[in-house]
Each structure stands twice: as C-alpha cells, then as structure tokens.
Design a protein around this motif. Structure first.
Motif, PDB file in Angstrom:
ATOM      1  N   ILE A 241      73.304 -37.494  88.923  1.00 34.46           N
ATOM      2  CA  ILE A 241      74.084 -38.108  87.844  1.00 34.46           C
ATOM      3  C   ILE A 241      75.129 -39.058  88.425  1.00 34.46           C
ATOM      4  CG2 ILE A 241      75.749 -37.614  86.006  1.00 34.46           C
ATOM      5  CD1 ILE A 241      74.182 -35.021  85.470  1.00 34.46           C
TER       6      ILE A 241
ATOM      7  N   VAL B  82      73.422 -42.242  89.456  1.00 39.39           N
ATOM      8  CA  VAL B  82      73.142 -43.113  88.312  1.00 39.39           C
ATOM      9  C   VAL B  82      74.424 -43.811  87.866  1.00 39.39           C
ATOM     10  CG1 VAL B  82      72.457 -43.132  85.873  1.00 39.39           C
ATOM     11  CG2 VAL B  82      71.128 -41.821  87.533  1.00 39.39           C
TER      12      VAL B  82
ATOM     13  N   THR C  20      68.546 -47.003  86.138  1.00 40.80           N
ATOM     14  CA  THR C  20      68.178 -46.252  84.946  1.00 40.80           C
ATOM     15  C   THR C  20      67.782 -44.840  85.356  1.00 40.80           C
ATOM     16  OG1 THR C  20      65.832 -46.856  85.037  1.00 40.80           O
ATOM     17  CG2 THR C  20      67.332 -48.392  83.925  1.00 40.80           C
ATOM     18  N   TRP C  21      67.709 -43.964  84.381  1.00 33.99           N
ATOM     19  CA  TRP C  21      67.315 -42.589  84.682  1.00 33.99           C
ATOM     20  C   TRP C  21      65.911 -42.554  85.284  1.00 33.99           C
ATOM     21  CZ3 TRP C  21      71.108 -39.192  84.648  1.00 33.99           C
ATOM     22  CH2 TRP C  21      72.199 -39.396  83.806  1.00 33.99           C
TER      23      TRP C  21
ATOM     24  N   LEU D 137      65.537 -43.150  89.162  1.00 35.76           N
ATOM     25  CA  LEU D 137      66.178 -42.214  90.081  1.00 35.76           C
ATOM     26  C   LEU D 137      65.306 -42.001  91.319  1.00 35.76           C
ATOM     27  CD1 LEU D 137      68.725 -40.341  90.201  1.00 35.76           C
ATOM     28  CD2 LEU D 137      67.218 -38.513  89.390  1.00 35.76           C
TER      29      LEU D 137
ATOM     30  N   GLY E 118      64.103 -38.230  86.513  1.00 33.58           N
ATOM     31  CA  GLY E 118      65.168 -38.791  85.697  1.00 33.58           C
ATOM     32  C   GLY E 118      65.312 -38.079  84.369  1.00 33.58           C
TER      33      GLY E 118
ATOM     34  N   PHE F 255      68.791 -36.558  83.030  1.00 29.60           N
ATOM     35  CA  PHE F 255      69.365 -36.963  81.745  1.00 29.60           C
ATOM     36  C   PHE F 255      69.531 -35.763  80.821  1.00 29.60           C
ATOM     37  CE2 PHE F 255      68.705 -38.338  77.311  1.00 29.60           C
ATOM     38  CZ  PHE F 255      69.841 -39.106  77.164  1.00 29.60           C
TER      39      PHE F 255
END
Length: 268
Positions: free
Chosen positions: A46, A49, A55-56, A59, A67, A71
């Motif tokens: 996290i 990011v 973006t997730w 990852l 990701g 999230f």
C-alpha cells in the motif's frame, strides 16, 4: 527480493506502530479459503502504491500478493480508520520526545485535479477544472498535525474550524496531552472576524494575514513552513491527482503521506 522490498517500504519501527492499530484478521467459522497474506507485506504494498503512483494492478510481483488483495485490505483498513490512528501514534511518539513545536503552527491548502467522485468541484485557480483540496495544519517545523479534504471550490476559511478541532490530543514530554497551537498563522483566505473570535475564545493567538494591508508577494516569516509541507506531500505521488472515487480513500492516502512525513522525523 520480497524481504528487502518489504523492509524498505515498511521498516521495523513503523511496522511495530502499525501492529498496535491494525484490526485482527477476520476468522472463517468453517475454515477453508486461501491463506491470508501477511499484514506487513500488504502494508508495504500500500505504501508503494501511495508513493509510486502505480495502479493497484501494476503492483510489482516482489511483494508476493496481487493488487486486488492489496486494494481489498486497503479498503478494509480505511473503514477501520487505521491510517488516522497510525498518524496519531507517530505524533504521540514525536510529542513524547519533544519533537513537536506548538509555539507557531500554520494552516493552508493545496489543490489537485480530480477525475471523479464525491468532494470534488470546479477549481477557481485551475480554469474551473474538477478538483479537490487537501487542507492541513502543521507545527513550527512543518510536521502535519491535522489533515482533511474537500472539493476544490470550498473556501479555505470554512476548513479552519474543522481542522483545528481535528487535531488529536497528542502526548507531551511533560504534562498533559496537547491539541491547541500557541499561535496559528494563515494567509488572507482566513482573514475573517468570526475565525479570529473563535480562535481567541480557545486561547489560540491568531496571526492571519489581512486583506488590503499585507503584501501578497511573500509567504511571511512563519507561513512558509506549510508551503514546504505541501511540497513534501507531493512525495506521495498518489496525491498528484485524485483517482479515487470515494473521498475516504483519497483522505487515506493523504493520511499515509502525513504519517510518512512524521515518521521520517521520528526515525532521525
């Protein structure tokens, strides 16, 4: 690679603080399902990011999780207000070590473009493009004490009272917890009589620039620190532009950025 990456993004001292605020993992009554990924690996993902603006789904595989998992846990922890609690813990440690200077605090805001979501509005300083604002109060050294978000068209003056009230009671090296600045500096956007009266009623000396009297060519001897902190926030690249539809997710990233700023001072 995984251990080194996790240690770099979520160092041991930050992880120890995080363990004090993270809620326990949910228990499946019937068992089964996939093994739950470790909280430290997810925390590191996290933070990656937040600071890299990936973006997730982008990852890196080095974290050992997807990701989607990151999230999902980010959403879970945001609902539990983990990020605000973590920020407060770091402030408590700083306060107990005498690392906070309450004598002169400053307030300001920074606007960012927003693609969608609630708490967005036309930015009067960016040709009416949709945006959001990050509001913050910092101590004399520029450490964020209180942070909030709003639509870009909300006047700065409307954020002063909620921000001051939002300062948590923070530990001191000696004596009781503290949550009120000695003095509060602000620019002309906060030059309103009712705000001066409200601050005075709470024993806070106000140093708000006056419209038509003080020059706008400089930031002042004490207000510049909050401008510097706004630039520090840009180190959290996820705050360069708002992608989150939910305002609480955008606020979570702002709280993560504030926590990292305070933690860097704590780690020195």
């Amino acid at each position: 690679m995984t251990a080194a990456l996790v240690e770099r993004m979520a160092p041991e001292d930050l992880w120890e603080l995080f363990q004090r605020v993270v809620p326990p993992a949910p228990v499946r009554p019937l068992g089964g399902g996939h093994r739950r990924r470790g909280d430290r690996e997810v925390l590191a993902a996290i933070i990656f990011v937040a600071t890299s603006d990936c973006t997730w789904n982008q990852l890196p595989h080095g974290f050992g999780l997807s990701g989607v998992t990151a999230f999902r846990r980010f959403t879970e922890w945001t609902e539990a207000r983990v990020w605000a609690k973590l920020h407060r813990l770091v402030l408590d440690d700083l306060g107990s070590q005498g690392g906070l200077d309450w004598s002169r605090c400053a307030i300001d805001s920074v606007s960012v473009r927003a693609l969608k979501g609630l708490l967005t509005g036309p930015n009067p300083t960016d040709r009416g493009k949709n945006g959001s604002k990050i509001h913050l109060i910092v101590d004399r050294g520029g450490l964020p004490l209180s942070i909030g978000i709003s639509a870009a068209n909300l006047h700065d003056s409307q954020a002063l009272i909620p921000l001051v009230r939002g300062i948590p009671p923070i530990r001191s090296r000696r004596g009781p917890r503290r949550r009120r600045p000695g003095k509060l500096h602000g620019d002309k956007g906060y030059d309103y009589r009712h705000l001066r009266r409200w601050l005075a009623s709470r024993g806070i000396q106000h140093r708000l620039a006056r419209r038509g009297i003080e020059s706008s060519q400089h930031l002042g001897r004490h207000r510049w620190v909050v401008e510097r902190t706004a630039s520090w926030l840009s180190g959290c690249r996820r705050l360069h532009r708002r992608y989150e539809r939910k305002p609480e997710h955008f606020l979570a990233f702002a709280a993560i950025a504030a926590t990292l700023i305070c933690h860097r001072r704590l780690a020195k």
